[in-house]
Design a protein around this motif. Sequence first.
Motif, PDB file in Angstrom:
ATOM      1  N   ALA A  36       0.824  -1.211   0.000  1.00 46.39           N
ATOM      2  CA  ALA A  36       0.000   0.000   0.000  1.00 46.39           C
ATOM      3  C   ALA A  36       0.860   1.264   0.000  1.00 46.39           C
ATOM      4  O   ALA A  36       0.428   2.313  -0.484  1.00 46.39           O
ATOM      5  CB  ALA A  36      -0.931   0.003   1.205  1.00 46.39           C
ATOM      6  N   ARG A  37       2.076   1.158   0.513  1.00 46.47           N
ATOM      7  CA  ARG A  37       2.982   2.315   0.575  1.00 46.47           C
ATOM      8  C   ARG A  37       3.834   2.443  -0.684  1.00 46.47           C
ATOM      9  O   ARG A  37       4.567   3.405  -0.837  1.00 46.47           O
ATOM     10  CB  ARG A  37       3.875   2.211   1.813  1.00 46.47           C
ATOM     11  N   ARG A  38       3.758   1.482  -1.579  1.00 46.68           N
ATOM     12  CA  ARG A  38       4.421   1.490  -2.888  1.00 46.68           C
ATOM     13  C   ARG A  38       5.914   1.853  -2.857  1.00 46.68           C
ATOM     14  O   ARG A  38       6.314   2.907  -3.353  1.00 46.68           O
ATOM     15  CB  ARG A  38       3.691   2.426  -3.834  1.00 46.68           C
ATOM     16  N   PRO A  39       6.738   0.978  -2.312  1.00 46.19           N
ATOM     17  CA  PRO A  39       8.183   1.260  -2.313  1.00 46.19           C
ATOM     18  C   PRO A  39       8.725   1.284  -3.747  1.00 46.19           C
ATOM     19  O   PRO A  39       8.275   0.517  -4.597  1.00 46.19           O
ATOM     20  CB  PRO A  39       8.774   0.096  -1.524  1.00 46.19           C
ATOM     21  N   THR A  40       9.667   2.176  -4.004  1.00 47.00           N
ATOM     22  CA  THR A  40      10.197   2.335  -5.359  1.00 47.00           C
ATOM     23  C   THR A  40      11.600   1.758  -5.534  1.00 47.00           C
ATOM     24  O   THR A  40      12.097   1.693  -6.657  1.00 47.00           O
ATOM     25  CB  THR A  40      10.229   3.826  -5.741  1.00 47.00           C
ATOM     26  N   ASN A  41      12.241   1.364  -4.440  1.00 49.90           N
ATOM     27  CA  ASN A  41      13.560   0.743  -4.549  1.00 49.90           C
ATOM     28  C   ASN A  41      13.779  -0.172  -3.343  1.00 49.90           C
ATOM     29  O   ASN A  41      12.965  -0.193  -2.413  1.00 49.90           O
ATOM     30  CB  ASN A  41      14.670   1.798  -4.667  1.00 49.90           C
ATOM     31  N   LEU A  42      14.859  -0.929  -3.370  1.00 49.38           N
ATOM     32  CA  LEU A  42      15.104  -1.903  -2.301  1.00 49.38           C
ATOM     33  C   LEU A  42      15.343  -1.252  -0.944  1.00 49.38           C
ATOM     34  O   LEU A  42      14.926  -1.785   0.081  1.00 49.38           O
ATOM     35  CB  LEU A  42      16.292  -2.797  -2.665  1.00 49.38           C
ATOM     36  N   THR A  43      15.995  -0.114  -0.944  1.00 48.80           N
ATOM     37  CA  THR A  43      16.240   0.581   0.324  1.00 48.80           C
ATOM     38  C   THR A  43      14.919   0.983   0.964  1.00 48.80           C
ATOM     39  O   THR A  43      14.697   0.762   2.159  1.00 48.80           O
ATOM     40  CB  THR A  43      17.129   1.820   0.099  1.00 48.80           C
ATOM     41  N   ARG A  44      14.039   1.553   0.156  1.00 50.91           N
ATOM     42  CA  ARG A  44      12.727   1.970   0.672  1.00 50.91           C
ATOM     43  C   ARG A  44      11.900   0.750   1.090  1.00 50.91           C
ATOM     44  O   ARG A  44      11.198   0.786   2.096  1.00 50.91           O
ATOM     45  CB  ARG A  44      11.987   2.790  -0.392  1.00 50.91           C
ATOM     46  N   LEU A  45      11.987  -0.325   0.325  1.00 52.65           N
ATOM     47  CA  LEU A  45      11.284  -1.559   0.682  1.00 52.65           C
ATOM     48  C   LEU A  45      11.739  -2.049   2.053  1.00 52.65           C
ATOM     49  O   LEU A  45      10.920  -2.396   2.903  1.00 52.65           O
ATOM     50  CB  LEU A  45      11.528  -2.637  -0.373  1.00 52.65           C
ATOM     51  N   HIS A  46      13.027  -2.057   2.271  1.00 60.24           N
ATOM     52  CA  HIS A  46      13.578  -2.497   3.552  1.00 60.24           C
ATOM     53  C   HIS A  46      13.079  -1.605   4.690  1.00 60.24           C
ATOM     54  O   HIS A  46      12.664  -2.094   5.746  1.00 60.24           O
ATOM     55  CB  HIS A  46      15.109  -2.489   3.483  1.00 60.24           C
ATOM     56  N   GLN A  47      13.104  -0.303   4.465  1.00 57.64           N
ATOM     57  CA  GLN A  47      12.624   0.642   5.484  1.00 57.64           C
ATOM     58  C   GLN A  47      11.149   0.406   5.804  1.00 57.64           C
ATOM     59  O   GLN A  47      10.756   0.370   6.972  1.00 57.64           O
ATOM     60  CB  GLN A  47      12.817   2.083   5.009  1.00 57.64           C
ATOM     61  N   LEU A  48      10.347   0.262   4.760  1.00 62.17           N
ATOM     62  CA  LEU A  48       8.911   0.072   4.973  1.00 62.17           C
ATOM     63  C   LEU A  48       8.611  -1.250   5.672  1.00 62.17           C
ATOM     64  O   LEU A  48       7.704  -1.319   6.505  1.00 62.17           O
ATOM     65  CB  LEU A  48       8.157   0.151   3.647  1.00 62.17           C
ATOM     66  N   CYS A  49       9.363  -2.277   5.352  1.00 64.01           N
ATOM     67  CA  CYS A  49       9.170  -3.563   6.037  1.00 64.01           C
ATOM     68  C   CYS A  49       9.423  -3.408   7.533  1.00 64.01           C
ATOM     69  O   CYS A  49       8.656  -3.918   8.358  1.00 64.01           O
ATOM     70  CB  CYS A  49      10.090  -4.634   5.457  1.00 64.01           C
ATOM     71  N   GLN A  50      10.471  -2.691   7.875  1.00 64.65           N
ATOM     72  CA  GLN A  50      10.776  -2.483   9.290  1.00 64.65           C
ATOM     73  C   GLN A  50       9.703  -1.642   9.978  1.00 64.65           C
ATOM     74  O   GLN A  50       9.276  -1.959  11.092  1.00 64.65           O
ATOM     75  CB  GLN A  50      12.143  -1.819   9.438  1.00 64.65           C
TER      76      GLN A  50
END
Length: 65
Positions: A36-50
């Motif tokens: 739902a937060r639509r991460p645009t790269n792996l760094t952001r994906l990692h942050q959002l997962c945390q």
Amino acid sequence: ITAVNVNWQCKWWPSQSPDLNPIEHLWAELKKHVRARRPTNLTRLHQLCQVEWAKIQPTYLWKAT
């Protein structure tokens, strides 16, 4: 009593079945919130997962079982 004397039936059950793996409910919840937060790269994906992981209440898994 031995296995020979017992009339057991084996039933097929998928290994990813939420009935056998309640943690699957937790992963689905995490995925839903991260997507739902639509991460645009792996760094952001990692942050959002945390961030989203930290928001899940410890009692959630008990409700999912």
